[in-house]
Design an enzyme around this catalytic site. Sequence first.
Site, PDB file in Angstrom:
ATOM      1  N   GLU A  49       0.828  -1.214   0.000  1.00 21.52           N
ATOM      2  CA  GLU A  49       0.000   0.000   0.000  1.00 21.52           C
ATOM      3  C   GLU A  49       0.860   1.260   0.000  1.00 21.52           C
ATOM      4  OE1 GLU A  49      -3.064  -0.120  -0.520  1.00 21.52           O
ATOM      5  OE2 GLU A  49      -3.600  -2.189  -0.027  1.00 21.52           O
ATOM      6  N   ARG A  58     -18.268  -0.572   4.999  1.00 22.36           N
ATOM      7  CA  ARG A  58     -19.348  -1.204   4.228  1.00 22.36           C
ATOM      8  C   ARG A  58     -20.005  -2.318   5.047  1.00 22.36           C
ATOM      9  NH1 ARG A  58     -19.082  -5.312   0.987  1.00 22.36           N
ATOM     10  NH2 ARG A  58     -16.820  -5.397   0.986  1.00 22.36           N
ATOM     11  N   CYS A 105      -8.214  -1.880   8.028  1.00 24.76           N
ATOM     12  CA  CYS A 105      -6.808  -1.911   7.590  1.00 24.76           C
ATOM     13  C   CYS A 105      -6.287  -0.511   7.300  1.00 24.76           C
ATOM     14  CB  CYS A 105      -6.649  -2.805   6.361  1.00 24.76           C
ATOM     15  SG  CYS A 105      -6.791  -4.556   6.767  1.00 24.76           S
ATOM     16  N   HIS A 127      -1.535  -5.638   1.981  1.00 23.06           N
ATOM     17  CA  HIS A 127      -2.738  -6.472   1.927  1.00 23.06           C
ATOM     18  C   HIS A 127      -2.388  -7.801   1.272  1.00 23.06           C
ATOM     19  CE1 HIS A 127      -5.935  -3.279   2.686  1.00 23.06           C
ATOM     20  NE2 HIS A 127      -6.356  -4.331   3.364  1.00 23.06           N
TER      21      HIS A 127
HETATM   22  N1  PCA Z   1      -8.750  -6.813   6.322  1.00 23.41           N
HETATM   23  C1  PCA Z   1      -9.686  -5.739   6.538  1.00 23.41           C
HETATM   24  C2  PCA Z   1      -9.647  -5.466   8.026  1.00 23.41           C
HETATM   25  C3  PCA Z   1      -8.957  -6.631   8.625  1.00 23.41           C
HETATM   26  C4  PCA Z   1      -8.361  -7.362   7.501  1.00 23.41           C
HETATM   27  O1  PCA Z   1      -7.605  -8.340   7.581  1.00 23.41           O
HETATM   28  C5  PCA Z   1      -9.399  -4.508   5.665  1.00 23.41           C
HETATM   29  O2  PCA Z   1      -8.862  -4.662   4.557  1.00 23.41           O
HETATM   30  O3  PCA Z   1      -9.698  -3.394   6.074  1.00 23.41           O
END
Ligand code: PCA
Length: 213
Positions: free
Chosen positions: A79, A89, A142, A166
Amino acid sequence: MKVLITGFEPFGGEDTNPSWEAASLVAAEPPAGLDVTAVELSCVYGVAIAELRSAVTELDPDLVLCTGQAGGRPGLSVERVALNIDDARIPDNAGNQPVDEPIVPGGPVAYFASLPVKACVEAVRAAGLPASVSQTAGTFVCNHVFYGLAHLIATQRPRLRGGFVHVPYAPHQVTAEDAPSMSVRDIAAGLGAILATAARTATDLKVAGGAIH
Ligand code: PCA
């Protein structure tokens, strides 16, 4: 070099979260020269930032890599930017569903990761695994944690570096779904390559990693 890696607890009806499974694997088998501690964060607005801050205070790391699951993405997403907005959401694991609320009222609209995102992407690809730069971490927990980390660095810990990655679903999460997945072992190998690269790279590569849309 001391490294803190975080993953999240399961959310959204899943029974596991590959980000935590992979983060704990990286801490168990860390890249050479790195002292890696893994901490699992709650998927709850506010609480997750508090847990991250107390782990940083306790460990006093040089580098922090937060990770989370982004089901549907085909590889590791490094990111680039954290936005100062919560817009859920689905409810978080405590039932909170903030809509269009700032994470830090009056804080900067966004922060960039303080990791060499392009070099990190290249390192994962060099290990034979899929990765790309992502221009948004979303507006759920996140992004919230990523912004909290970047704000902590900007306001209190100028020598700390940190970012967010991610990760895709693990294979067992997609048996009934048409979505890409990566084994937890491969995710961990990619995260290890990112940590090793971030630890030794001060200046990022100038290679294209943008998106047209
Ligand atoms: N993914 C979510 C929150 C926790 C996770 O593992 C996100 O992308 O916000």
